[in-house]
Design a protein around this motif. Structure first.
Motif, short mmCIF file in Angstrom:
data_model
loop_
_atom_site.label_atom_id
_atom_site.label_comp_id
_atom_site.label_asym_id
_atom_site.label_seq_id
_atom_site.Cartn_x
_atom_site.Cartn_y
_atom_site.Cartn_z
N MET A 1 44.54 59.32 48.39
CA MET A 1 44.75 59.20 46.95
C MET A 1 46.05 59.89 46.55
O MET A 1 46.49 60.82 47.20
N MET A 2 46.62 59.41 45.44
CA MET A 2 47.86 59.99 44.94
C MET A 2 47.55 61.22 44.09
O MET A 2 46.43 61.44 43.64
N GLY A 3 48.61 62.03 43.86
CA GLY A 3 48.44 63.29 43.15
C GLY A 3 47.75 63.19 41.80
O GLY A 3 46.80 63.95 41.52
N PRO A 4 48.17 62.30 40.91
CA PRO A 4 47.51 62.20 39.61
C PRO A 4 46.02 61.89 39.70
O PRO A 4 45.21 62.42 38.92
N SER A 5 45.64 61.07 40.67
CA SER A 5 44.22 60.74 40.85
C SER A 5 43.45 61.97 41.31
O SER A 5 42.32 62.23 40.86
N HIS A 6 44.03 62.73 42.23
CA HIS A 6 43.38 63.96 42.70
C HIS A 6 43.17 64.94 41.54
O HIS A 6 42.09 65.50 41.36
N ALA A 7 44.23 65.17 40.76
CA ALA A 7 44.14 66.13 39.66
C ALA A 7 43.11 65.67 38.63
O ALA A 7 42.31 66.47 38.12
N LEU A 8 43.12 64.40 38.31
CA LEU A 8 42.17 63.86 37.34
C LEU A 8 40.74 63.97 37.85
O LEU A 8 39.81 64.26 37.08
N SER A 9 40.55 63.77 39.15
CA SER A 9 39.21 63.88 39.71
C SER A 9 38.71 65.32 39.62
O SER A 9 37.53 65.56 39.33
N GLY A 10 39.59 66.29 39.85
CA GLY A 10 39.20 67.69 39.72
C GLY A 10 38.79 68.04 38.30
O GLY A 10 37.77 68.70 38.07
N ARG A 231 43.40 51.71 49.17
CA ARG A 231 44.78 51.90 49.62
C ARG A 231 45.43 52.89 48.67
O ARG A 231 45.45 52.68 47.46
N ALA A 232 45.93 54.00 49.21
CA ALA A 232 46.52 55.05 48.38
C ALA A 232 47.64 54.48 47.52
O ALA A 232 48.57 53.86 48.03
N GLY A 233 47.54 54.67 46.23
CA GLY A 233 48.54 54.16 45.31
C GLY A 233 48.37 52.71 44.94
O GLY A 233 49.20 52.16 44.19
N GLY A 234 47.30 52.06 45.44
CA GLY A 234 47.06 50.66 45.12
C GLY A 234 46.50 50.47 43.72
O GLY A 234 46.17 51.43 43.02
N LYS A 235 46.36 49.21 43.31
CA LYS A 235 45.91 48.91 41.95
C LYS A 235 44.49 49.41 41.69
O LYS A 235 44.17 49.85 40.59
N THR A 236 43.64 49.35 42.71
CA THR A 236 42.26 49.80 42.52
C THR A 236 42.23 51.28 42.17
O THR A 236 41.50 51.72 41.28
N GLU A 237 43.03 52.07 42.89
CA GLU A 237 43.07 53.51 42.60
C GLU A 237 43.71 53.77 41.24
O GLU A 237 43.15 54.51 40.42
N VAL A 238 44.87 53.18 41.01
CA VAL A 238 45.64 53.49 39.80
C VAL A 238 44.94 53.00 38.54
O VAL A 238 44.94 53.68 37.50
N VAL A 239 44.33 51.82 38.61
CA VAL A 239 43.72 51.23 37.40
C VAL A 239 42.24 51.57 37.29
O VAL A 239 41.79 52.18 36.32
N VAL A 240 41.47 51.21 38.32
CA VAL A 240 40.01 51.33 38.23
C VAL A 240 39.55 52.78 38.37
O VAL A 240 38.81 53.29 37.51
N VAL A 241 39.99 53.44 39.44
CA VAL A 241 39.52 54.81 39.70
C VAL A 241 39.96 55.77 38.60
O VAL A 241 39.17 56.56 38.08
N ARG A 242 41.22 55.70 38.21
CA ARG A 242 41.71 56.61 37.19
C ARG A 242 41.06 56.33 35.84
O ARG A 242 40.77 57.27 35.07
#
Length: 269
Positions: A1-10, A231-242
């Motif tokens: 996962m990318m940095g913003p996703s990690h921080a947001l998850s925390g 996929r780290a930085g992919g659309k699923t992470e950036v859009v859905v997960v975040r």
């Protein structure tokens, strides 16, 4: 996962956990304590990626979070990466592959997470608020870099450093004294653990089972099957997960703040 996703998850995990404790166990936190815990957990969720170093003398490369405090954090990342690589080679077994860097090794394990959380709590207990201000300064900086990555990139590391120092000093001035602040250590540890879980759902995985040997490998990466892994930085992470993490964080924050606001204005539900 990318940095913003990690921080947001925390941040989302800490807010959701705080809401659960408040709702089911009656454990209330002051607004300041809640804000501090959320920021520290967000920063802790980026801490493991300080094992990805760059070019210290040029202030380039490395993980985004490694550039939070410019060459100073890059130097720390360089040290952490070399230590991680050293531990890897000191403990690797015959089927562990050769590596050129220590990323996603030592700092992405349960023992490291426990050590960091315990060490943070011990420092706070031993040195009180002076240890707290140093820890908050560092974790606030990581949180700013992760949660507001575009702003931090434009502002530069000097502004991020000054903002982190101001936030840490404000918190230091308003926290009551003569306490060990174990919740800060817990927030750091939870953040690191959340980071590990976040990387586990990507294809590369993490050696979460270290130091348990499995089929002549000490550093076995554990991840979701490639067919469903992110996929780290992919659309699923950036859009859905975040988006999901943002909704969780907002709902938990509203659930924590709404009762006190309603009581303050004498509004009955």
């Amino acid at each position: 996962m990318m940095g913003p996703s990690h921080a947001l998850s925390g941040a989302a995990v800490w807010l959701a956990g705080s809401w659960a404790l408040d709702h089911f166990a009656g454990y209330e936190q002051s607004p300041l304590a809640l804000a501090v815990g959320t920021a520290v957990c967000a920063g802790g969720a980026l801490f493991p990626d300080l094992d990805l170093s760059g070019k210290v003398t040029r202030n380039q490369g490395g993980a985004t979070v490694a550039r939070t405090f410019g060459v100073f954090s890059l130097f720390l990342a360089e040290v952490m990466e070399k230590v991680s690589l050293g531990v890897y080679y000191a403990t690797k077994l015959s089927r562990d592959p050769r590596r050129s860097n220590g990323h996603r090794t030592l700092t992405h394990t349960i023992p490291f997470t426990v050590l960091v959380g315990w060490g943070t709590t011990t420092l706070c207990a031993a040195y009180g608020k002076w240890a707290v201000i140093g820890i908050l300064f560092f974790m606030f900086g990581l949180a700013l870099r992760g949660l507001f990555d575009e702003w931090a990139e434009r502002a530069g590391w000097v502004v991020v450093t000054l903002a982190s120092l101001g936030a840490a000093w404000f918190t230091f001035a308003n926290l009551p004294g003569d306490r060990g602040y174990p919740m800060i250590g817990l927030a750091v540890g939870v953040g690191c653990f959340v980071h590990i879980l976040g990387d586990m759902i990507t294809r590369a995985g993490v050696p979460i089972l270290w130091p348990i040997p499995i089929k002549r490998r000490m550093w076995t990466p554990v991840s979701l099957p490639d067919s469903i892994a992110l996929r780290a930085g992919g659309k699923t992470e950036v859009v859905v997960v975040r988006a999901a993490l943002t909704v969780i964080a907002v709902l938990a924050a509203v659930g924590l703040v709404a009762p006190s606001l309603l009581q303050r204005f004498d509004i009955e539900v």
